[in-house]
Design a protein around this motif. Structure first.
Motif, PDB file in Angstrom:
ATOM      1  N   LEU A   1       1.292  -0.824   0.186  1.00 14.23           N
ATOM      2  CA  LEU A   1      -0.101   0.228   0.164  1.00 14.23           C
ATOM      3  C   LEU A   1       0.692   1.763  -0.035  1.00 14.23           C
ATOM      4  CD1 LEU A   1      -2.812  -1.806   2.182  1.00 14.23           C
ATOM      5  CD2 LEU A   1      -3.478  -0.562  -0.012  1.00 14.23           C
ATOM      6  N   GLU A   2       0.486   2.230  -0.705  1.00 15.18           N
ATOM      7  CA  GLU A   2       0.833   3.326  -0.435  1.00 15.18           C
ATOM      8  C   GLU A   2      -0.031   5.024  -0.328  1.00 15.18           C
ATOM      9  OE1 GLU A   2       1.607   3.368  -5.206  1.00 15.18           O
ATOM     10  OE2 GLU A   2       2.755   2.334  -5.159  1.00 15.18           O
ATOM     11  N   PRO A   3       0.065   5.515   0.338  1.00 21.61           N
ATOM     12  CA  PRO A   3      -0.272   6.543   0.848  1.00 21.61           C
ATOM     13  C   PRO A   3      -1.520   7.319  -0.140  1.00 21.61           C
ATOM     14  CG  PRO A   3       2.497   6.885   0.696  1.00 21.61           C
ATOM     15  CD  PRO A   3       1.994   5.847   0.184  1.00 21.61           C
ATOM     16  N   GLU A   4      -1.082   7.229  -1.595  1.00 27.22           N
ATOM     17  CA  GLU A   4      -1.836   7.436  -2.778  1.00 27.22           C
ATOM     18  C   GLU A   4      -3.444   6.577  -2.726  1.00 27.22           C
ATOM     19  OE1 GLU A   4       1.835   9.223  -2.897  1.00 27.22           O
ATOM     20  OE2 GLU A   4       1.393   7.300  -3.140  1.00 27.22           O
ATOM     21  N   ASP A   5      -2.964   5.556  -2.008  1.00 29.95           N
ATOM     22  CA  ASP A   5      -4.606   4.216  -1.985  1.00 29.95           C
ATOM     23  C   ASP A   5      -5.054   4.647  -0.958  1.00 29.95           C
ATOM     24  OD1 ASP A   5      -2.033   1.713  -2.486  1.00 29.95           O
ATOM     25  OD2 ASP A   5      -3.387   3.063  -3.905  1.00 29.95           O
ATOM     26  N   THR A   6      -4.649   5.938   0.331  1.00 34.19           N
ATOM     27  CA  THR A   6      -5.602   6.693   1.034  1.00 34.19           C
ATOM     28  C   THR A   6      -7.106   6.265   0.021  1.00 34.19           C
ATOM     29  OG1 THR A   6      -3.890   6.859   2.674  1.00 34.19           O
ATOM     30  CG2 THR A   6      -5.957   8.027   2.533  1.00 34.19           C
ATOM     31  N   ALA A   7      -8.344   6.248   0.866  1.00 33.69           N
ATOM     32  CA  ALA A   7      -9.460   6.627   0.574  1.00 33.69           C
ATOM     33  C   ALA A   7     -10.808   5.631   1.217  1.00 33.69           C
ATOM     34  CB  ALA A   7      -9.908   6.469  -1.215  1.00 33.69           C
ATOM     35  N   VAL A   8     -11.564   6.599   0.914  1.00 39.94           N
ATOM     36  CA  VAL A   8     -13.024   5.641   1.179  1.00 39.94           C
ATOM     37  C   VAL A   8     -12.708   4.354  -0.013  1.00 39.94           C
ATOM     38  CG1 VAL A   8     -15.305   5.191   1.909  1.00 39.94           C
ATOM     39  CG2 VAL A   8     -13.790   7.909   2.731  1.00 39.94           C
ATOM     40  N   TYR A   9     -12.916   3.009   0.708  1.00 43.59           N
ATOM     41  CA  TYR A   9     -13.446   1.781  -0.349  1.00 43.59           C
ATOM     42  C   TYR A   9     -14.831   1.667  -0.060  1.00 43.59           C
ATOM     43  CZ  TYR A   9      -8.183   2.403  -1.296  1.00 43.59           C
ATOM     44  OH  TYR A   9      -7.031   2.357  -2.199  1.00 43.59           O
ATOM     45  N   SER A  10     -15.830   1.622  -1.221  1.00 41.52           N
ATOM     46  CA  SER A  10     -16.579   0.876  -1.620  1.00 41.52           C
ATOM     47  C   SER A  10     -16.850  -0.121  -2.633  1.00 41.52           C
ATOM     48  CB  SER A  10     -17.529   2.081  -1.781  1.00 41.52           C
ATOM     49  OG  SER A  10     -17.382   3.535  -0.932  1.00 41.52           O
ATOM     50  N   CYS A  11     -17.720  -1.157  -1.762  1.00 45.20           N
ATOM     51  CA  CYS A  11     -18.081  -2.079  -2.998  1.00 45.20           C
ATOM     52  C   CYS A  11     -19.296  -1.972  -3.610  1.00 45.20           C
ATOM     53  CB  CYS A  11     -18.408  -3.771  -2.303  1.00 45.20           C
ATOM     54  SG  CYS A  11     -19.370  -3.847  -0.822  1.00 45.20           S
ATOM     55  N   ALA A  12     -19.041  -2.508  -4.739  1.00 40.38           N
ATOM     56  CA  ALA A  12     -20.667  -1.721  -5.271  1.00 40.38           C
ATOM     57  C   ALA A  12     -21.132  -3.515  -6.302  1.00 40.38           C
ATOM     58  CB  ALA A  12     -20.353  -1.133  -6.001  1.00 40.38           C
ATOM     59  N   ALA A  13     -22.432  -3.576  -6.443  1.00 44.66           N
ATOM     60  CA  ALA A  13     -23.258  -5.369  -7.656  1.00 44.66           C
ATOM     61  C   ALA A  13     -23.218  -4.382  -8.835  1.00 44.66           C
ATOM     62  CB  ALA A  13     -23.923  -5.272  -6.748  1.00 44.66           C
TER      63      ALA A  13
END
Length: 128
Positions: free
Chosen positions: A86-98
């Protein structure tokens, strides 16, 4: 109706790993593609990865390819996102979707508007 609940986010140092989970319930959950997206404040939602209903086909954004693996366990109605290096640029809110519109399809939707159900998201923070 499909309900999606993400878990597994948190704070990790650069170079570390996290595994996100997305528990699904409701309408038959093993017959349509699933995706992961991420978003940071002020930016558009970004595609991360997608997987077909069978799990045989996957796709990844170039920014995460080689560091991220999407998988699903239809017996557990759960989709996973394993994130390594993981990199600092991966910082985010992660959401799954259907993407129930594509039930039974081998198409892997890369665009957020192609998904009709979303989870609430889980925060991933990578410190340098």
């Amino acid at each position: 109706q499909v309900q999606l609940v993400e878990s597994g986010g948190g704070l990790v140092q650069a170079g570390g790993s996290l595994r996100l989970s997305c528990a699904t319930s409701g309408r038959t959950t093993s017959t349509y593609p699933m995706g992961w997206f991420r978003q940071v404040p002020g930016k558009d939602r970004e595609f991360v990865a997608a997987i077909t209903w069978s799990g045989d086909l996957t796709s990844y954004a170039d920014s995460v390819k080689g560091r991220v693996t999407i998988s699903r366990d239809n017996a557990k109605n759960t989709v996973y996102l394993q994130m390594d290096s993981l990199e600092p640029e991966d910082t985010a809110v992660y959401s799954c979707a259907a993407a129930t519109y594509y039930t039974g399809s081998t198409y892997l939707p890369p665009l957020s508007h192609e998904y009709d159900y979303w989870g609430q998201g889980t925060q991933v923070t990578v410190s340098s």
